[in-house]
Write an enzyme that holds these catalytic residues in place. Structure first.
Site, PDB file in Angstrom:
ATOM      1  N   GLU A  57       0.602   8.342  -0.526  1.00  0.00           N
ATOM      2  CA  GLU A  57       0.912   7.129  -1.267  1.00  0.00           C
ATOM      3  C   GLU A  57       2.027   7.369  -2.278  1.00  0.00           C
ATOM      4  OE1 GLU A  57      -3.616   7.058  -0.514  1.00  0.00           O
ATOM      5  OE2 GLU A  57      -2.068   8.540  -0.929  1.00  0.00           O
ATOM      6  N   CYS A  85      -6.708   8.089  -4.012  1.00  0.00           N
ATOM      7  CA  CYS A  85      -7.362   8.871  -5.059  1.00  0.00           C
ATOM      8  C   CYS A  85      -7.031   8.227  -6.414  1.00  0.00           C
ATOM      9  CB  CYS A  85      -6.883  10.316  -5.014  1.00  0.00           C
ATOM     10  SG  CYS A  85      -5.199  10.555  -5.635  1.00  0.00           S
TER      11      CYS A  85
END
Length: 156
Positions: A57, A85
């Site tokens: 990401e 996360c």
């Protein structure tokens, strides 16, 4: 015909699988989309780069910011193969991403050692209750303060 969430999620999973099979990388891929157009992609590059922040990401978001020529990702959607996360999710909040979709949850990743649920739990605790030793130690004030000096240099 405009691509759907499922199309972009499939692309993120395909990137992740290619990273595993083709590069021996971790099983994470991400796609950043703006106005229905893919502007950046990324895979987890921790093993390849030694950079512990090279999550799929974040890699895709860095590339998206470069493509847009700005650090803000307002109006962008992040599609990820796995549940972001806390570090990646925080970056999404801080850059203006307002929509995130992912395929595999922390529960899906848990049997493989790929869950970040424990990190989420730690970060929900007060600072003095977290496993990491973190403490606020202010220095004697000086004028101008660091933040005031920064603010003074910003365009009006």
């Amino acid at each position: 015909m405009m691509a759907s969430d499922a199309d972009f999620l499939s692309q993120a999973v395909e990137l992740a699988m290619a990273n595993v099979v083709g590069h021996g990388g971790r099983p994470f891929g991400a796609v950043v989309v703006k106005d229905g157009v893919v502007i950046a992609t990324g895979v987890n590059e921790i093993g390849a780069t030694g950079d512990p922040t090279a999550h799929a990401e974040l890699t895709a978001m860095r590339r998206a910011a470069q493509a847009l020529g700005a650090p803000r990702l307002d109006g962008c959607v992040v599609y990820a193969s796995g549940q972001p996360c806390p570090m990646c999710l925080a970056a999404m909040h801080m850059t203006g991403v307002r929509r995130v979709r992912f395929c595999y949850s922390n529960d899906d990743g848990e049997p493989f050692g790929l869950s970040t649920a424990g990190v989420y739990a730690q970060m929900a605790l007060p600072l003095d209750a977290q496993a990491i030793d973190i403490a606020h130690h202010p220095l004697p004030t000086s004028e101008p303060s660091l933040y005031a000096a920064w603010k003074a240099r910003q365009p009006v």
